[in-house]
Design a protein around this motif. Structure first.
Motif, PDB file in Angstrom:
ATOM      1  N   ALA A 211       0.850  -1.192   0.000  1.00  0.00           N
ATOM      2  CA  ALA A 211       0.000   0.000   0.000  1.00  0.00           C
ATOM      3  C   ALA A 211       0.882   1.237   0.000  1.00  0.00           C
ATOM      4  O   ALA A 211       1.706   1.412   0.913  1.00  0.00           O
ATOM      5  N   PRO A 212       0.738   2.103  -1.001  1.00  0.00           N
ATOM      6  CA  PRO A 212       1.618   3.273  -1.071  1.00  0.00           C
ATOM      7  C   PRO A 212       1.607   4.126   0.202  1.00  0.00           C
ATOM      8  O   PRO A 212       2.658   4.646   0.600  1.00  0.00           O
ATOM      9  N   ASP A 213       0.472   4.243   0.848  1.00  0.00           N
ATOM     10  CA  ASP A 213       0.380   5.072   2.053  1.00  0.00           C
ATOM     11  C   ASP A 213       1.210   4.523   3.203  1.00  0.00           C
ATOM     12  O   ASP A 213       1.490   5.240   4.164  1.00  0.00           O
ATOM     13  N   ALA A 214       1.583   3.248   3.113  1.00  0.00           N
ATOM     14  CA  ALA A 214       2.376   2.625   4.174  1.00  0.00           C
ATOM     15  C   ALA A 214       3.859   2.924   4.045  1.00  0.00           C
ATOM     16  O   ALA A 214       4.630   2.599   4.940  1.00  0.00           O
ATOM     17  N   PHE A 215       4.254   3.503   2.932  1.00  0.00           N
ATOM     18  CA  PHE A 215       5.657   3.838   2.701  1.00  0.00           C
ATOM     19  C   PHE A 215       5.858   5.322   2.982  1.00  0.00           C
ATOM     20  O   PHE A 215       5.220   6.178   2.372  1.00  0.00           O
ATOM     21  N   GLY A 216       6.756   5.607   3.893  1.00  0.00           N
ATOM     22  CA  GLY A 216       6.913   6.988   4.325  1.00  0.00           C
ATOM     23  C   GLY A 216       8.069   7.725   3.679  1.00  0.00           C
ATOM     24  O   GLY A 216       8.217   8.934   3.857  1.00  0.00           O
ATOM     25  N   ASN A 217       8.875   7.019   2.920  1.00  0.00           N
ATOM     26  CA  ASN A 217      10.072   7.617   2.358  1.00  0.00           C
ATOM     27  C   ASN A 217      10.091   7.365   0.861  1.00  0.00           C
ATOM     28  O   ASN A 217      10.064   6.200   0.436  1.00  0.00           O
ATOM     29  N   TRP A 218      10.146   8.426   0.054  1.00  0.00           N
ATOM     30  CA  TRP A 218      10.040   8.308  -1.395  1.00  0.00           C
ATOM     31  C   TRP A 218      11.141   9.094  -2.099  1.00  0.00           C
ATOM     32  O   TRP A 218      11.585  10.139  -1.608  1.00  0.00           O
ATOM     33  N   GLY A 219      11.547   8.575  -3.250  1.00  0.00           N
ATOM     34  CA  GLY A 219      12.430   9.322  -4.120  1.00  0.00           C
ATOM     35  C   GLY A 219      11.633  10.224  -5.043  1.00  0.00           C
ATOM     36  O   GLY A 219      10.398  10.273  -4.980  1.00  0.00           O
ATOM     37  N   GLN A 220      12.339  10.928  -5.914  1.00  0.00           N
ATOM     38  CA  GLN A 220      11.706  11.890  -6.815  1.00  0.00           C
ATOM     39  C   GLN A 220      11.157  11.237  -8.082  1.00  0.00           C
ATOM     40  O   GLN A 220      10.354  11.832  -8.794  1.00  0.00           O
ATOM     41  N   GLY A 221      11.593  10.044  -8.371  1.00  0.00           N
ATOM     42  CA  GLY A 221      11.078   9.319  -9.524  1.00  0.00           C
ATOM     43  C   GLY A 221      11.975   9.425 -10.744  1.00  0.00           C
ATOM     44  O   GLY A 221      12.765  10.363 -10.888  1.00  0.00           O
ATOM     45  N   THR A 222      11.843   8.441 -11.619  1.00  0.00           N
ATOM     46  CA  THR A 222      12.542   8.443 -12.891  1.00  0.00           C
ATOM     47  C   THR A 222      11.559   7.966 -13.963  1.00  0.00           C
ATOM     48  O   THR A 222      10.834   6.986 -13.757  1.00  0.00           O
ATOM     49  N   GLN A 223      11.526   8.679 -15.068  1.00  0.00           N
ATOM     50  CA  GLN A 223      10.525   8.407 -16.096  1.00  0.00           C
ATOM     51  C   GLN A 223      10.970   7.282 -17.016  1.00  0.00           C
ATOM     52  O   GLN A 223      12.112   7.255 -17.483  1.00  0.00           O
TER      53      GLN A 223
END
Length: 124
Positions: A108-120
């Motif tokens: 579940a995405p809401d369960a992850f508290g730490n995220w990167g900026q993303g890569t396309q």
């Protein structure tokens, strides 16, 4: 912990890409490490869990849509996670994000508290 993704780009269908996500510091040995996961999102749609792996390389998760084509792995100190993507399809086109949480018990995405900026990733 900061997460930095790389490796995205444009590729033709059936091509391959390898995404990398580096954590700014490796997991603390006494804490047992952390789960690192890949998600993807296209505009207007919910973020989708793609793959995850715990600190010891167990408890690997792969979404049904990518099984047999994508592989997740981590380096020895657990600070980097890779997503090898083969036989890419146009429907794999998305922004890919790296995320962490303590255990790989949910996607579940809401369960992850730490995220990167993303890569396309764009597949044509």
């Amino acid at each position: 912990v900061q997460l930095v993704e790389s490796g995205g780009g444009s590729v033709q269908a059936e091509g391959s890409l390898r995404l990398s996500c580096v954590a700014s510091r490796p997991p603390h040995p006494r804490h047992g490490g952390f789960c690192m996961a890949w998600f993807r999102q296209v505009p207007g749609k919910a973020r989708e869990g793609v793959a995850a792996m715990d600190a010891r390389g167990r408890g690997t998760y792969l979404a049904d849509s990518v099984k047999g084509r994508f592989t997740i792995s981590r380096d020895n100190d657990g600070s980097t996670v890779y997503l090898q993507m083969n036989s890419l399809k146009p429907e794999d086109t998305a922004m890919y994000y790296c995320a962490t949480r303590r255990y790989c018990t949910t996607m579940a995405p809401d369960a992850f508290g730490n995220w990167g900026q993303g890569t396309q990733v764009t597949v044509s």
